[in-house]
Design a protein around this motif. Structure first.
Motif, mmCIF file in Angstrom:
data_model
loop_
_atom_site.group_PDB
_atom_site.id
_atom_site.type_symbol
_atom_site.label_atom_id
_atom_site.label_comp_id
_atom_site.label_asym_id
_atom_site.label_seq_id
_atom_site.Cartn_x
_atom_site.Cartn_y
_atom_site.Cartn_z
ATOM 1 N N SER A 97 0.565 -1.251 0.017
ATOM 2 C CA SER A 97 -0.016 0.068 -0.180
ATOM 3 C C SER A 97 1.211 1.378 0.057
ATOM 4 O O SER A 97 2.118 1.269 0.528
ATOM 5 N N GLU A 98 0.381 2.249 -0.606
ATOM 6 C CA GLU A 98 1.174 3.757 -1.036
ATOM 7 C C GLU A 98 -0.051 4.205 -0.226
ATOM 8 O O GLU A 98 -1.230 4.701 -0.631
ATOM 9 N N VAL A 99 0.123 4.963 0.661
ATOM 10 C CA VAL A 99 -0.139 5.915 1.916
ATOM 11 C C VAL A 99 -0.271 7.320 1.911
ATOM 12 O O VAL A 99 1.099 7.763 1.756
ATOM 13 N N GLU A 100 -0.958 8.375 1.874
ATOM 14 C CA GLU A 100 -0.444 9.967 1.561
ATOM 15 C C GLU A 100 -1.628 10.068 2.590
ATOM 16 O O GLU A 100 -2.600 10.033 2.881
ATOM 17 N N GLY A 101 -1.061 10.775 4.257
ATOM 18 C CA GLY A 101 -1.819 11.391 5.284
ATOM 19 C C GLY A 101 -1.481 13.308 5.425
ATOM 20 O O GLY A 101 -0.590 13.257 5.239
#
Length: 247
Positions: A97-101
């Motif tokens: 998974s690639e995550v941006e927060g």
């Protein structure tokens, strides 16, 4: 005779220069701290509010001493402080998974009559890559992480100077003015692939600095145009006197 002319011209120059002088402005600062829960008159992380809140701050008004002082402006500096973190775990056994927060806190200051004054928005953004689930929901390893906002705390500050007479009038008096502080904190997480468990926490607080800039109402300074006319009259008188003696 030439000495008299020189004296008059020097006087004109002095008056013209003095026409550019304005009354001395005096600044009176004070600071107010949101949520001083431990009563130490200082801001620290123990004073953080919950993510969303409304708070009324009573600030001392400017005492014009019965009209003895003119309030020229009110300068407000609102500083926001935010702490927060994400606890993340990719629970997908067959996909990374690639995550941006993003976490942010919007703090807004307004008068009790509903006039918006100043806002700040401390925020923190990040990106992470996770492998497929490693078999343990521990928010660590290759499939998880704990991401804390940094630096601690995240800060933002905005300054506004008010000169509008109708708003300045609200700050003049011998008591206090009620200022409303509203805080709203949120987090967002965007994922590409996998199934990410997200436990997010965020809180905020802040300080308000008020600067009253004023002058003594008894100070009266002539305008440059008035002094220029007066100086020109003196110059003409000197010139006529010189011509009379010359003849």
């Amino acid at each position: 005779m030439f000495k008299k002319i020189a004296f008059n011209l020097a006087l004109v120059s002095s008056l013209v220069f003095s026409g550019a002088v304005t009354a001395t402005a005096i600044t009176s600062p004070s600071q107010y701290v949101f949520n001083d829960k431990d009563g130490d008159t200082d801001f620290d992380s123990d004073d953080y509010f919950n993510p969303n809140y409304s708070y009324t701050l009573s600030a001392n008004q400017f005492d014009d001493n019965g009209g003895a002082f003119n309030l020229l402006s009110v300068t407000l500096t609102l500083s926001g402080f935010m702490e927060g973190r994400f606890e993340l775990e990719n629970t997908s056994a067959d996909s990374g998974s690639e995550v941006e927060g993003l976490i942010a806190s919007l703090l807004a200051l307004s008068t009790s009559t509903g006039i918006d004054l100043v806002t700040v928005l401390p925020e923190f953004a990040f990106e992470r890559s996770f492998t497929a689930y490693d078999g343990a929901i521990d928010f660590s390893g290759t499939s998880g992480d704990i991401v804390s906002a940094s630096p601690v705390p995240v800060t933002d500050s905005e300054t506004v100077t008010i000169t509008d007479a109708s708003i300045l009038a609200l700050f003049i008096g011998t008591s206090t003015i009620d200022l409303d502080v509203d805080g709203e904190s949120n987090s967002t997480l965007l994922t590409d692939g996998g199934s990410v468990l997200n436990l997010a926490k965020v809180s905020s607080a802040g300080t308000l600095d008020i600067f009253y800039t004023y002058e003594n109402a008894s100070v009266r300074v002539s305008s440059p145009s008035t002094i220029m006319l007066f100086g020109l009259s003196l110059a003409l008188i000197s010139l006529r006197t010189f011509r009379r003696y010359k003849v």
